[in-house]
Scaffold this motif. Sequence first.
Motif, short mmCIF file in Angstrom:
data_model
loop_
_atom_site.label_atom_id
_atom_site.label_comp_id
_atom_site.label_asym_id
_atom_site.label_seq_id
_atom_site.Cartn_x
_atom_site.Cartn_y
_atom_site.Cartn_z
N LYS A 99 -102.90 18.80 -12.84
CA LYS A 99 -103.71 19.62 -12.87
C LYS A 99 -103.89 20.84 -13.71
CE LYS A 99 -105.23 18.51 -8.42
NZ LYS A 99 -103.97 19.32 -6.69
N THR A 100 -102.37 21.10 -13.57
CA THR A 100 -102.52 22.00 -15.28
C THR A 100 -100.92 21.34 -16.20
OG1 THR A 100 -102.41 24.70 -15.81
CG2 THR A 100 -101.17 23.59 -13.16
N SER A 128 -104.19 14.20 -9.21
CA SER A 128 -104.79 15.53 -10.09
C SER A 128 -106.28 14.69 -10.41
CB SER A 128 -103.67 14.59 -11.72
OG SER A 128 -102.83 15.40 -11.76
N HIS A 130 -108.54 17.56 -11.60
CA HIS A 130 -108.86 18.06 -12.28
C HIS A 130 -108.45 18.55 -13.14
CE1 HIS A 130 -108.27 21.46 -10.09
NE2 HIS A 130 -107.86 22.13 -11.44
N ASP A 132 -106.80 22.12 -16.77
CA ASP A 132 -107.21 23.39 -17.00
C ASP A 132 -105.66 23.38 -18.14
OD1 ASP A 132 -106.67 25.83 -17.46
OD2 ASP A 132 -107.91 26.33 -15.40
N THR A 134 -105.74 25.91 -20.45
CA THR A 134 -105.20 27.28 -20.10
C THR A 134 -104.25 27.01 -20.86
OG1 THR A 134 -107.33 28.04 -18.50
CG2 THR A 134 -105.63 29.98 -19.29
N GLN A 135 -103.28 27.20 -19.23
CA GLN A 135 -101.60 27.25 -19.75
C GLN A 135 -101.01 26.85 -20.40
OE1 GLN A 135 -99.95 29.56 -17.78
NE2 GLN A 135 -98.56 29.31 -18.36
N PRO A 167 -112.06 18.89 -19.77
CA PRO A 167 -110.83 19.36 -19.05
C PRO A 167 -111.25 21.19 -19.02
CG PRO A 167 -110.72 18.97 -21.29
CD PRO A 167 -112.09 18.02 -20.80
N GLN A 168 -110.51 22.00 -18.27
CA GLN A 168 -111.55 23.38 -18.57
C GLN A 168 -110.23 24.35 -19.82
OE1 GLN A 168 -111.53 24.72 -14.56
NE2 GLN A 168 -112.79 23.05 -14.07
N TYR A 169 -110.63 25.65 -19.76
CA TYR A 169 -109.90 26.20 -20.64
C TYR A 169 -110.76 27.90 -21.06
CZ TYR A 169 -113.03 25.14 -24.41
OH TYR A 169 -113.75 24.48 -25.12
N LYS A 170 -109.87 28.56 -20.76
CA LYS A 170 -109.98 29.67 -21.30
C LYS A 170 -108.98 30.10 -23.70
CE LYS A 170 -110.66 31.85 -17.10
NZ LYS A 170 -110.11 33.16 -16.66
N THR A 201 -116.42 18.12 -25.11
CA THR A 201 -115.51 19.55 -24.91
C THR A 201 -114.14 19.89 -25.44
OG1 THR A 201 -116.06 19.57 -22.55
CG2 THR A 201 -114.52 20.05 -22.06
#
Length: 249
Positions: A99-100, A128, A130, A132, A134-135, A167-170, A201
């Motif tokens: 997930k991360t 899992s 989703h 992310d 970001t980390q 995937p998500q991200y910042k 994405t």
Amino acid sequence: MEGRGTEGRSSPAQLGNPPSLPGPGAVGYTLPPARFFNEDILFCIDVGPETMVEMKVAAGPNGRPFTRLESIKQAILLFINAKLTINPDHRFAFAALTKTFSWLRKEFSSEVDSATAALQGISVDSSSSHADLTQLLRVAAHEAKKSRAQSRIFRVILLYCRSSVSPQYKLPTTQKLFTLDVVYLHDKPGPDNCPQKVYDTLVEALEHLLSHPQQRCVQDDFDVPKTLTKRSPPAESAPVDENAIVSIQ
């Protein structure tokens, strides 16, 4: 021993046709020597349930198809051996994406045996739902500062396998300190899959974190991104591979 001396040997200019000389007014071209830059490469491997999908085009000694995860492990080891052949000072570390982000082996090393041990310790996370990034990007920015202090290039290689989860991200707020490459393995588009959306994405993230210019071909010659659904079928009839591989650089 006779024949071992230098006398009687042909010089390079005597072998085959003589080298051509620039014509009148032409400017000769020389390639300036350049050293190989030392790289610290962080592999982040997707360990979601779709990594266990079988690759129909690749089979092991017993005839059983390799899973995506098995193929990824083999590809990474081939890559590492090739990179160390070019420059034995490259170093590698490993992380997993569930997930991360989580570390598999945090210490960067040039030892192939250490890489093999890290890859053998990977386990799949079937929960899992989703992803992310970001980390991963934050850790990469932090580790890249250490590499830059040693005049090394920091590079992240993400191997992603989810056909229906974008995937998500910042992005890190710090300056660009590292580069990102992605290898995306996915199923064909279908009611439950949206690989084109996932691909788009990933491309968005790559536009901000493209690989180092010395690691890329001339971008004018590299025709990406492509629309997955508009790819022309092969000229010869062949079994359709349900596990397409797309490399994004």
